[in-house]
Design a protein around this motif. Structure first.
Motif, PDB file in Angstrom:
ATOM      1  N   VAL A  52       0.862  -1.177   0.000  1.00  0.00           N
ATOM      2  CA  VAL A  52       0.000   0.000   0.000  1.00  0.00           C
ATOM      3  C   VAL A  52       0.896   1.222   0.000  1.00  0.00           C
ATOM      4  O   VAL A  52       1.621   1.480   0.966  1.00  0.00           O
ATOM      5  CB  VAL A  52      -0.944   0.013   1.235  1.00  0.00           C
ATOM      6  CG1 VAL A  52      -1.837   1.245   1.192  1.00  0.00           C
ATOM      7  CG2 VAL A  52      -1.776  -1.257   1.282  1.00  0.00           C
TER       8      VAL A  52
ATOM      9  N   THR B 120       1.375   5.529  -0.728  1.00  0.00           N
ATOM     10  CA  THR B 120       0.688   6.719  -0.241  1.00  0.00           C
ATOM     11  C   THR B 120       0.904   7.858  -1.221  1.00  0.00           C
ATOM     12  O   THR B 120       2.035   8.133  -1.632  1.00  0.00           O
ATOM     13  CB  THR B 120       1.228   7.136   1.146  1.00  0.00           C
ATOM     14  OG1 THR B 120       1.153   6.017   2.021  1.00  0.00           O
ATOM     15  CG2 THR B 120       0.413   8.273   1.736  1.00  0.00           C
ATOM     16  N   LEU B 121      -0.187   8.512  -1.594  1.00  0.00           N
ATOM     17  CA  LEU B 121      -0.111   9.694  -2.437  1.00  0.00           C
ATOM     18  C   LEU B 121       0.357  10.875  -1.587  1.00  0.00           C
ATOM     19  O   LEU B 121       0.285  10.825  -0.353  1.00  0.00           O
ATOM     20  CB  LEU B 121      -1.475   9.983  -3.056  1.00  0.00           C
ATOM     21  CG  LEU B 121      -2.019   8.912  -4.021  1.00  0.00           C
ATOM     22  CD1 LEU B 121      -3.421   9.276  -4.486  1.00  0.00           C
ATOM     23  CD2 LEU B 121      -1.087   8.750  -5.207  1.00  0.00           C
TER      24      LEU B 121
ATOM     25  N   GLU C 277      -3.478   9.831   0.838  1.00  0.00           N
ATOM     26  CA  GLU C 277      -4.418   8.783   0.421  1.00  0.00           C
ATOM     27  C   GLU C 277      -3.648   7.507   0.075  1.00  0.00           C
ATOM     28  O   GLU C 277      -2.640   7.554  -0.629  1.00  0.00           O
ATOM     29  CB  GLU C 277      -5.220   9.242  -0.795  1.00  0.00           C
ATOM     30  CG  GLU C 277      -6.213   8.202  -1.275  1.00  0.00           C
ATOM     31  CD  GLU C 277      -7.063   8.694  -2.428  1.00  0.00           C
ATOM     32  OE1 GLU C 277      -7.348   7.892  -3.329  1.00  0.00           O
ATOM     33  OE2 GLU C 277      -7.436   9.873  -2.428  1.00  0.00           O
TER      34      GLU C 277
ATOM     35  N   VAL D 117      -2.725   4.043  -1.844  1.00  0.00           N
ATOM     36  CA  VAL D 117      -2.853   3.641  -3.239  1.00  0.00           C
ATOM     37  C   VAL D 117      -2.359   2.198  -3.376  1.00  0.00           C
ATOM     38  O   VAL D 117      -1.319   1.834  -2.859  1.00  0.00           O
ATOM     39  CB  VAL D 117      -2.118   4.603  -4.199  1.00  0.00           C
ATOM     40  CG1 VAL D 117      -0.625   4.624  -3.962  1.00  0.00           C
ATOM     41  CG2 VAL D 117      -2.431   4.287  -5.642  1.00  0.00           C
TER      42      VAL D 117
ATOM     43  N   SER E 299      -1.872  -1.025  -6.210  1.00  0.00           N
ATOM     44  CA  SER E 299      -1.716  -1.304  -7.639  1.00  0.00           C
ATOM     45  C   SER E 299      -2.857  -2.183  -8.160  1.00  0.00           C
ATOM     46  O   SER E 299      -3.525  -2.886  -7.402  1.00  0.00           O
ATOM     47  CB  SER E 299      -0.379  -2.012  -7.899  1.00  0.00           C
ATOM     48  OG  SER E 299      -0.439  -3.349  -7.415  1.00  0.00           O
ATOM     49  N   GLU E 300      -3.021  -2.165  -9.471  1.00  0.00           N
ATOM     50  CA  GLU E 300      -4.025  -3.008 -10.121  1.00  0.00           C
ATOM     51  C   GLU E 300      -3.740  -4.487  -9.850  1.00  0.00           C
ATOM     52  O   GLU E 300      -4.641  -5.274  -9.577  1.00  0.00           O
ATOM     53  CB  GLU E 300      -4.051  -2.734 -11.632  1.00  0.00           C
ATOM     54  CG  GLU E 300      -5.127  -3.462 -12.377  1.00  0.00           C
ATOM     55  CD  GLU E 300      -6.540  -2.935 -12.127  1.00  0.00           C
ATOM     56  OE1 GLU E 300      -7.497  -3.659 -12.472  1.00  0.00           O
ATOM     57  OE2 GLU E 300      -6.697  -1.825 -11.586  1.00  0.00           O
TER      58      GLU E 300
ATOM     59  N   GLN F  17      -4.874  -5.272  -6.429  1.00  0.00           N
ATOM     60  CA  GLN F  17      -6.333  -5.300  -6.379  1.00  0.00           C
ATOM     61  C   GLN F  17      -6.851  -6.643  -6.885  1.00  0.00           C
ATOM     62  O   GLN F  17      -7.772  -7.224  -6.306  1.00  0.00           O
ATOM     63  CB  GLN F  17      -6.930  -4.167  -7.209  1.00  0.00           C
ATOM     64  CG  GLN F  17      -6.692  -2.780  -6.636  1.00  0.00           C
ATOM     65  CD  GLN F  17      -7.186  -1.703  -7.574  1.00  0.00           C
ATOM     66  OE1 GLN F  17      -8.345  -1.721  -7.990  1.00  0.00           O
ATOM     67  NE2 GLN F  17      -6.320  -0.754  -7.908  1.00  0.00           N
TER      68      GLN F  17
ATOM     69  N   ASN G 274     -10.540  -1.545  -4.759  1.00  0.00           N
ATOM     70  CA  ASN G 274     -10.305  -0.342  -5.548  1.00  0.00           C
ATOM     71  C   ASN G 274      -8.870   0.109  -5.305  1.00  0.00           C
ATOM     72  O   ASN G 274      -8.078  -0.632  -4.713  1.00  0.00           O
ATOM     73  CB  ASN G 274     -11.337   0.751  -5.224  1.00  0.00           C
ATOM     74  CG  ASN G 274     -11.309   1.157  -3.771  1.00  0.00           C
ATOM     75  OD1 ASN G 274     -10.254   1.307  -3.162  1.00  0.00           O
ATOM     76  ND2 ASN G 274     -12.483   1.349  -3.187  1.00  0.00           N
ATOM     77  N   SER G 275      -8.547   1.293  -5.710  1.00  0.00           N
ATOM     78  CA  SER G 275      -7.158   1.754  -5.622  1.00  0.00           C
ATOM     79  C   SER G 275      -6.731   2.126  -4.203  1.00  0.00           C
ATOM     80  O   SER G 275      -5.554   2.394  -3.975  1.00  0.00           O
ATOM     81  CB  SER G 275      -6.939   2.951  -6.555  1.00  0.00           C
ATOM     82  OG  SER G 275      -7.750   4.034  -6.132  1.00  0.00           O
ATOM     83  N   THR G 276      -7.667   2.099  -3.240  1.00  0.00           N
ATOM     84  CA  THR G 276      -7.290   2.453  -1.863  1.00  0.00           C
ATOM     85  C   THR G 276      -7.420   1.309  -0.873  1.00  0.00           C
ATOM     86  O   THR G 276      -6.794   1.351   0.185  1.00  0.00           O
ATOM     87  CB  THR G 276      -8.115   3.650  -1.334  1.00  0.00           C
ATOM     88  OG1 THR G 276      -9.493   3.287  -1.273  1.00  0.00           O
ATOM     89  CG2 THR G 276      -7.922   4.881  -2.202  1.00  0.00           C
TER      90      THR G 276
END
Length: 173
Positions: free
Chosen positions: A84, A86-87, A91, A93, A95-96, A99, A128-130
């Motif tokens: 995981v 972090t932006l 937030e 983030v 990866s696909e 996910q 999702n992305s989070t």
């Protein structure tokens, strides 16, 4: 009867990888939860019994379905080797690829929970992305926490696993 539905985002993400991960290949933490069992306590169904923090159903929730979703909900990334990030705004983030990993393990876990449950249940997996989430509840006529159109949950990738009749008493879940 077992019924598995994917929204378009989950189906596209999983593609040919939508096969169910067997119990012996699920993440260890998920296998432990399954080993604790699925219990019927009065009118509610829970993982391994009602946790002390949950209070008596329905507690602050609107109904028993809401209480079960609250009590059974957890983050899949807490049980899988997910990175995981972090932006800059803080937030998280994901990866696909991670996910997809959450969806695959969530689907396998949902199928195992549905098989183990002593009553008809609905399991909901989302990623999702989070984050990625799992929750489940007893299937009851007239009570649902889902929209009929799973594609309305964008940008969430959704999988729903139902075990039991497609309708209960003539009322769709």
């Amino acid at each position: 009867m077992l019924n598995i539905r994917f929204n378009d985002l989950a189906a596209a993400a999983l593609g040919a990888l939508s096969e169910v991960i067997p119990l012996d290949r699920l993440a260890p933490g998920l296998r432990e939860m399954i080993a604790d069992g699925v219990e019927l306590a009065g009118e509610v169904v829970t993982l391994g019994g009602i946790p002390a923090w949950a209070g008596r159903p329905p507690g602050r929730q609107a109904d028993l379905t809401g209480w079960e979703c609250y009590v059974s909900s957890f983050h899949l990334e807490d049980h899988l080797p997910i990175k995981v990030g972090t932006l800059p705004d803080g937030e998280p983030v994901i990866s696909e690829a991670d996910q997809i990993l959450m969806l695959r393990h969530g689907l396998g876990f949902a199928v195992e929970i549905a098989k183990a449950a002593p009553v008809p249940v609905r399991c909901v997996v989302g990623a999702n992305s989070t984050n990625g989430t799992f929750r489940f509840h007893r299937a009851r006529p007239g009570e649902t926490w889902l929209h009929a159109d799973l594609d309305g949950y964008r940008p969430e990738k959704m999988i729903v696993v139902d075990r039991g009749p497609a309708t209960l008493g003539g009322t769709p879940w």
